[in-house]
Write an enzyme that holds these catalytic residues in place. Structure first.
Site, mmCIF file in Angstrom:
data_model
loop_
_atom_site.group_PDB
_atom_site.id
_atom_site.type_symbol
_atom_site.label_atom_id
_atom_site.label_comp_id
_atom_site.label_asym_id
_atom_site.label_seq_id
_atom_site.Cartn_x
_atom_site.Cartn_y
_atom_site.Cartn_z
ATOM 1 N N HIS A 159 0.823 -1.191 0.088
ATOM 2 C CA HIS A 159 -0.071 0.023 -0.262
ATOM 3 C C HIS A 159 0.941 1.134 -0.123
ATOM 4 O O HIS A 159 1.884 1.374 0.978
ATOM 5 C CB HIS A 159 -1.035 0.115 1.099
ATOM 6 C CG HIS A 159 -1.821 1.249 1.193
ATOM 7 N ND1 HIS A 159 -3.047 1.096 0.832
ATOM 8 C CD2 HIS A 159 -1.762 2.545 1.741
ATOM 9 C CE1 HIS A 159 -3.774 2.226 0.715
ATOM 10 N NE2 HIS A 159 -2.849 3.121 1.355
ATOM 11 N N CYS A 160 0.812 1.986 -1.030
ATOM 12 C CA CYS A 160 1.519 3.162 -1.211
ATOM 13 C C CYS A 160 0.830 4.631 -0.669
ATOM 14 O O CYS A 160 -0.298 4.780 -1.410
ATOM 15 C CB CYS A 160 2.104 3.562 -2.631
ATOM 16 S SG CYS A 160 3.180 4.765 -2.951
#
Length: 291
Positions: A159-160
């Site tokens: 997850h960025c």
């Protein structure tokens, strides 16, 4: 419908059982919210566009217009630099707003009582299907649950927060395009600043306040471009390595067993990888973990 009920209806041929699971999940909702309500992600998006537009302001106002105002190179660099900014923004929006590959939620609640009771579930085990106890659904191999998006993502890499979205099988290409464009933009800005100071500039203003402002803005731009350039190059290297090895970042962490390199440990904090207990001994025979 429970797993044992599915087996009793469709037999012990897993191809039929899996077909039913895909059909039942496919009837559910696969749509994800366009924007994840994550304060850290929203702040990172805000900082990203502030940094990009500030770089555009400094390059056009304090570099090009100050040192190339009588040259044909001025409009060329203005158009080219803003074209790269457009590509950065476009790829970022695609990575941010695209579905990363969310596993569809079932239309009706599924019964997992036979799983928790330890009943015969060898068919699912052999095919490496897992059960997400948070989404309460079956999911295909290599799918993982994101605690921020609150959905299971197929081939989830991480997850960025910089795109406020997961990087999965459906939007990884946009994420890589974003990294490449940011790297080009950072390198381009540094080259323009260095060229403007190395090359003689007889048309530059001799006023002290103008020169001081130009120096300050250029120093900030070089620092910003260097930090963003090194950061995206490190992540791009990890992405290319993951593609070449056909192994996501999460799978690399799961297989490392504590021997991960220091730069990957730093990236895990910046990119907000799911937390692992450090041991997979708590996995049941049906792989009911929620990671």
């Amino acid at each position: 419908m429970s797993v044992n009920k599915i087996i009793s209806v469709y037999g012990r041929d897993f191809s039929q059982v899996k077909a039913y699971l895909v059909w039942s999940i496919g009837r559910g909702s696969s749509r994800m919210s366009m924007f994840v309500r994550d304060p850290c992600g929203l702040m990172c998006i805000f900082l990203t566009y502030i940094a990009v537009f500030y770089a555009d302001y400094v390059v056009v106002r304090w570099v090009i217009m100050q040192t190339m105002q009588d040259s044909l190179w001025a409009p060329f660099h203005v158009v080219l630099f803003n074209t790269v900014i457009f590509l950065v923004s476009f790829s970022h929006l695609r990575a941010m707003c695209s579905d990363p590959g969310a596993v569809p939620l079932p239309q009706s609640r599924m019964d997992f009582s036979d799983i928790h009771s330890g009943s015969d579930t060898t068919l699912i085990q052999h095919e490496d299907w897992t059960v997400c106890t948070r989404c309460e659904t079956y999911r295909p191999p290599r799918a993982h649950h994101c605690r921020i998006c609150k959905r299971c993502i197929r081939r989830m890499d991480h997850h960025c927060p910089w795109i406020n979205n997961c990087v999965g099988e459906r939007n990884q290409k946009y994420f890589i395009q974003f990294l490449v464009c940011v790297g080009i933009l950072s390198f381009y800005a540094i080259i323009l600043v260095i060229t403007s100071w190395v090359k003689a500039c007889p048309t530059c203003s001799a006023e002290i306040t103008v020169r001081q402002s130009r120096i300050v803005h250029c120093i900030i731009l070089v620092m910003e471009s260097s930090l963003f350039g090194i950061f995206v190059l490190a992540i791009l290297y990890d992405q290319i390595e993951a593609i070449v090895n056909d192994e996501t970042t999460i799978e690399q962490f799961q297989g490392a067993k504590g021997s991960m390199s220091i730069h990957k440990l730093i990236m895990s904090q910046i990119c907000r990888l799911p937390c692992y207990s450090g041991s997979l001994s708590h996995r049941s025979t049906l792989n009911t973990h929620s990671v």
